[in-house]
Design a protein around this motif. Structure first.
Motif, PDB file in Angstrom:
ATOM      1  N   MET A  51      -3.018  74.516 -64.111  1.00  0.00           N
ATOM      2  CA  MET A  51      -2.177  74.978 -63.003  1.00  0.00           C
ATOM      3  C   MET A  51      -2.234  76.500 -62.874  1.00  0.00           C
ATOM      4  N   LEU A  52      -2.147  77.199 -63.995  1.00  0.00           N
ATOM      5  CA  LEU A  52      -2.150  78.663 -63.968  1.00  0.00           C
ATOM      6  C   LEU A  52      -3.505  79.215 -63.530  1.00  0.00           C
ATOM      7  N   ARG A  53      -4.547  78.431 -63.739  1.00  0.00           N
ATOM      8  CA  ARG A  53      -5.891  78.882 -63.340  1.00  0.00           C
ATOM      9  C   ARG A  53      -6.239  78.492 -61.904  1.00  0.00           C
ATOM     10  N   TYR A  54      -5.804  77.298 -61.474  1.00  0.00           N
ATOM     11  CA  TYR A  54      -6.264  76.770 -60.193  1.00  0.00           C
ATOM     12  C   TYR A  54      -5.146  76.524 -59.172  1.00  0.00           C
ATOM     13  N   HIS A  55      -3.902  76.730 -59.564  1.00  0.00           N
ATOM     14  CA  HIS A  55      -2.748  76.597 -58.647  1.00  0.00           C
ATOM     15  C   HIS A  55      -2.550  75.171 -58.128  1.00  0.00           C
ATOM     16  N   ILE A  56      -2.821  74.202 -59.002  1.00  0.00           N
ATOM     17  CA  ILE A  56      -2.514  72.795 -58.724  1.00  0.00           C
ATOM     18  C   ILE A  56      -1.300  72.444 -59.571  1.00  0.00           C
ATOM     19  N   PRO A  57      -0.228  71.893 -59.003  1.00  0.00           N
ATOM     20  CA  PRO A  57       0.973  71.614 -59.803  1.00  0.00           C
ATOM     21  C   PRO A  57       0.648  70.797 -61.046  1.00  0.00           C
ATOM     22  N   ALA A  58       1.181  71.218 -62.168  1.00  0.00           N
ATOM     23  CA  ALA A  58       0.962  70.467 -63.416  1.00  0.00           C
ATOM     24  C   ALA A  58       1.508  69.055 -63.296  1.00  0.00           C
ATOM     25  N   SER A  59       2.591  68.893 -62.555  1.00  0.00           N
ATOM     26  CA  SER A  59       3.191  67.564 -62.381  1.00  0.00           C
ATOM     27  C   SER A  59       2.212  66.618 -61.685  1.00  0.00           C
ATOM     28  N   ILE A  60       1.509  67.141 -60.693  1.00  0.00           N
ATOM     29  CA  ILE A  60       0.539  66.326 -59.956  1.00  0.00           C
ATOM     30  C   ILE A  60      -0.630  65.958 -60.857  1.00  0.00           C
ATOM     31  N   ILE A 112       6.356  61.230 -61.541  1.00  0.00           N
ATOM     32  CA  ILE A 112       6.881  62.592 -61.718  1.00  0.00           C
ATOM     33  C   ILE A 112       8.395  62.570 -61.902  1.00  0.00           C
ATOM     34  N   ASP A 113       9.077  61.794 -61.081  1.00  0.00           N
ATOM     35  CA  ASP A 113      10.547  61.743 -61.169  1.00  0.00           C
ATOM     36  C   ASP A 113      11.023  61.086 -62.463  1.00  0.00           C
ATOM     37  N   LEU A 114      10.374  59.981 -62.854  1.00  0.00           N
ATOM     38  CA  LEU A 114      10.815  59.241 -64.032  1.00  0.00           C
ATOM     39  C   LEU A 114      10.632  60.054 -65.309  1.00  0.00           C
ATOM     40  N   TYR A 115       9.509  60.798 -65.398  1.00  0.00           N
ATOM     41  CA  TYR A 115       9.210  61.551 -66.618  1.00  0.00           C
ATOM     42  C   TYR A 115       9.525  63.042 -66.475  1.00  0.00           C
ATOM     43  N   LYS A 116      10.175  63.398 -65.333  1.00  0.00           N
ATOM     44  CA  LYS A 116      10.614  64.790 -65.095  1.00  0.00           C
ATOM     45  C   LYS A 116       9.452  65.772 -65.233  1.00  0.00           C
ATOM     46  N   LEU A 117       8.310  65.408 -64.666  1.00  0.00           N
ATOM     47  CA  LEU A 117       7.118  66.244 -64.799  1.00  0.00           C
ATOM     48  C   LEU A 117       7.209  67.532 -63.988  1.00  0.00           C
ATOM     49  N   ASN A 118       8.074  67.567 -62.978  1.00  0.00           N
ATOM     50  CA  ASN A 118       8.184  68.773 -62.159  1.00  0.00           C
ATOM     51  C   ASN A 118       8.697  69.970 -62.951  1.00  0.00           C
ATOM     52  N   GLN A 119       9.288  69.731 -64.118  1.00  0.00           N
ATOM     53  CA  GLN A 119       9.743  70.850 -64.958  1.00  0.00           C
ATOM     54  C   GLN A 119       8.573  71.742 -65.354  1.00  0.00           C
ATOM     55  N   TYR A 120       7.378  71.162 -65.471  1.00  0.00           N
ATOM     56  CA  TYR A 120       6.217  71.929 -65.901  1.00  0.00           C
ATOM     57  C   TYR A 120       5.648  72.803 -64.781  1.00  0.00           C
ATOM     58  N   PHE A 152      -3.592  73.658 -50.757  1.00  0.00           N
ATOM     59  CA  PHE A 152      -3.388  74.937 -51.438  1.00  0.00           C
ATOM     60  C   PHE A 152      -2.553  75.916 -50.616  1.00  0.00           C
ATOM     61  N   ARG A 153      -2.138  75.470 -49.433  1.00  0.00           N
ATOM     62  CA  ARG A 153      -1.176  76.254 -48.658  1.00  0.00           C
ATOM     63  C   ARG A 153       0.257  75.824 -48.969  1.00  0.00           C
ATOM     64  N   LEU A 154       0.393  74.754 -49.759  1.00  0.00           N
ATOM     65  CA  LEU A 154       1.717  74.262 -50.138  1.00  0.00           C
ATOM     66  C   LEU A 154       2.262  75.046 -51.328  1.00  0.00           C
ATOM     67  N   ASN A 155       3.572  75.061 -51.458  1.00  0.00           N
ATOM     68  CA  ASN A 155       4.202  75.678 -52.616  1.00  0.00           C
ATOM     69  C   ASN A 155       3.842  74.883 -53.867  1.00  0.00           C
ATOM     70  N   ILE A 156       3.583  75.568 -54.952  1.00  0.00           N
ATOM     71  CA  ILE A 156       3.152  74.893 -56.180  1.00  0.00           C
ATOM     72  C   ILE A 156       4.245  73.992 -56.750  1.00  0.00           C
ATOM     73  N   THR A 157       5.503  74.196 -56.340  1.00  0.00           N
ATOM     74  CA  THR A 157       6.598  73.341 -56.830  1.00  0.00           C
ATOM     75  C   THR A 157       6.918  72.202 -55.858  1.00  0.00           C
TER      76      THR A 157
END
Length: 305
Positions: A42-51, A158-166, A125-130
């Protein structure tokens, strides 16, 4: 009319029960093992870690699919202009061509570049990373998968395992990111040990016949260091179920064990208790003001924090 109302009521009651995904320990183990690699990507390519994690869980069946066990392909990416090694599996059609990777890191890296370099995904990639909802639906709309419910499936994971925290993380554990991507033999008979997290440390459970040398080779840590971290002799033959920590243990148990003494059970030792709580054996003695010659007994109360 009564029959119609009864049918509608049953649909309201039953549908949500079917729609709710159930927590799966294998999914959580996969997430624990690869979350740091997903954050690094995510930090290298700006793709949400949750995704990235949700796709990895879904596409690979949490690392158990043939695409992973035979080719380290965590994201179901097909050959499409691929010049590397390949494997063939039935998907939308019989005998389709899929990419093969040397290790998980290579698969995660290729997934990131695949999304970045394909023009059809450029709008993402025009979307917010969160904004994982729009990313999930966007992947489906851009044609990543043919399943019409693909976006919803990602969101449920994502919702069940709260992946959006990452998606908010700007730091990650470099050890785990490196370990997650280490070489994994193709068509291996014995899967890598799952990695678990406890007390700001990582650990695995030994299998019958394991040695520090074998585990050290697998996780990329000096076997002598592993033995030292676990306060054992480097030549020990490990028993099935032995807890093996991958970093130096803490001096105290996690905060939830404050004012919760451990009640010694038959067969336990000071060492086994120190491993259970992920604390150094010396610290366990010191916390309880005990000499090294203390003989433990069933029913004794020990502070662990």
């Amino acid at each position: 009319m009564k029959k119609i109302l009864l049918l509608l009521l049953l649909m309201v009651l039953v549908y949500p029960m079917r729609a709710q995904p159930r927590w799966n320990s294998q999914y959580q183990t996969y997430i624990n093992q690869y979350k740091d690699l997903a954050i690094e990507e995510m930090l290298r390519y700006h793709i949400p870690a949750s995704i990235t994690l949700a796709q990895g869980v879904l596409e690979s069946r949490a690392g158990l699919s043939d695409l992973v066990t035979q080719g380290n392909n965590h994201f179901g990416i097909k050959c499409h202009d691929w010049t590397g090694p390949t494997q063939y599996h039935d998907d939308d059609a019989k005998g389709e061509c899929f990419r093969v990777y040397s290790n998980a890191r290579e698969s995660y890296e290729d997934h990131s570049r695949f999304l970045c370099e394909q023009p059809r995904y450029s709008c993402l990639f025009r979307l917010n990373i969160t904004d994982y909802h729009d990313w999930a639906y966007g992947l489906k709309n851009c044609g990543y998968a043919t399943n019409p419910n693909y976006g919803n499936l990602l969101i449920q994971i994502i919702d069940l395992y709260k992946l959006n925290q990452y998606d908010h993380d700007r730091h990650y554990d470099h050890f785990m990111a490196q370990h997650s991507g280490k070489d994994q033999p193709i068509k291996y008979e014995k899967q890598l040990h799952p990695i678990y997290i406890f007390n700001d440390n990582y650990y695995l459970l030994a299998r019958a016949g394991d040695t520090f040398k074998g585990i050290g080779r697998e996780v990329g840590i000096s076997w002598k260091k592993l033995a030292r971290y676990n306060e054992r002799d480097k030549e020990d033959i490990l028993q099935k179920g032995d807890i093996i920590f991958l970093k130096k243990k803490q001096k105290k148990a996690p905060k939830q064990f404050k004012n919760r003494p451990h009640i010694v059970k038959p067969g336990e030792s000071m060492y086994s208790i120190s491993q259970e709580y992920g604390i150094r054996l010396k610290s366990l003695y010191e916390m309880n003001s005990l000499p090294p010659t203390f003989q433990i007994y069933s029913g004794a109360r020990l502070r662990v924090r």
